[in-house]
Motif scaffolding. Structure first.
Motif, PDB file in Angstrom:
ATOM      1  N   ALA A  12       2.403  -5.484  -4.669  1.00  0.00           N
ATOM      2  CA  ALA A  12       3.289  -6.713  -4.057  1.00  0.00           C
ATOM      3  C   ALA A  12       2.355  -7.815  -3.860  1.00  0.00           C
ATOM      4  O   ALA A  12       2.552  -9.195  -4.026  1.00  0.00           O
ATOM      5  N   ILE A  13       1.019  -7.310  -2.999  1.00  0.00           N
ATOM      6  CA  ILE A  13       0.268  -8.642  -2.852  1.00  0.00           C
ATOM      7  C   ILE A  13      -0.454  -9.285  -4.123  1.00  0.00           C
ATOM      8  O   ILE A  13      -0.678 -10.482  -4.071  1.00  0.00           O
ATOM      9  N   PHE A  18      -0.485 -13.826  -7.709  1.00  0.00           N
ATOM     10  CA  PHE A  18      -0.675 -14.811  -9.061  1.00  0.00           C
ATOM     11  C   PHE A  18       0.657 -15.323  -9.282  1.00  0.00           C
ATOM     12  O   PHE A  18       1.001 -15.835 -10.167  1.00  0.00           O
ATOM     13  N   GLY A  19       1.626 -15.656  -8.334  1.00  0.00           N
ATOM     14  CA  GLY A  19       2.779 -16.275  -8.221  1.00  0.00           C
ATOM     15  C   GLY A  19       4.123 -15.593  -8.673  1.00  0.00           C
ATOM     16  O   GLY A  19       5.049 -16.368  -9.065  1.00  0.00           O
ATOM     17  N   ILE A  23       8.724 -10.210  -8.431  1.00  0.00           N
ATOM     18  CA  ILE A  23       8.199  -8.825  -8.332  1.00  0.00           C
ATOM     19  C   ILE A  23       7.650  -8.442  -7.170  1.00  0.00           C
ATOM     20  O   ILE A  23       7.571  -7.536  -6.633  1.00  0.00           O
ATOM     21  N   ALA A  24       6.848  -9.522  -6.478  1.00  0.00           N
ATOM     22  CA  ALA A  24       6.468  -9.185  -5.294  1.00  0.00           C
ATOM     23  C   ALA A  24       7.456  -8.764  -3.940  1.00  0.00           C
ATOM     24  O   ALA A  24       7.097  -7.925  -3.345  1.00  0.00           O
ATOM     25  N   ALA A  25       8.642  -9.568  -4.053  1.00  0.00           N
ATOM     26  CA  ALA A  25       9.600  -9.122  -3.050  1.00  0.00           C
ATOM     27  C   ALA A  25      10.062  -7.605  -3.432  1.00  0.00           C
ATOM     28  O   ALA A  25      10.241  -7.021  -2.465  1.00  0.00           O
TER      29      ALA A  25
END
Length: 55
Positions: A12-13, A18-19, A23-25
């Motif tokens: 996630a980090i 990378f924006g 995917i991070a969420a």
């Protein structure tokens, strides 16, 4: 289980850096769910181990 939590947290980090916010969420949400499951199992194991020591 904590290893999986840390893995998804790192994913996630990195995705957030990378924006890739979607995917991070998603990875952060999975990490949170796995962490809560770990906490439940940890509390259950503490409770059951305290009952075993009474004997």
């Amino acid at each position: 289980m904590l290893r999986w939590t840390l893995t998804f947290l790192v994913i996630a980090i990195i995705a957030a850096v990378f924006g890739f916010t979607g995917i991070a969420a998603g990875a952060a949400e999975i990490a949170k769910i796995i962490f809560y499951i770990f906490l439940v199992f940890f509390v259950i194991s503490l409770i059951t181990s305290s009952f075993r020591r009474v004997d």
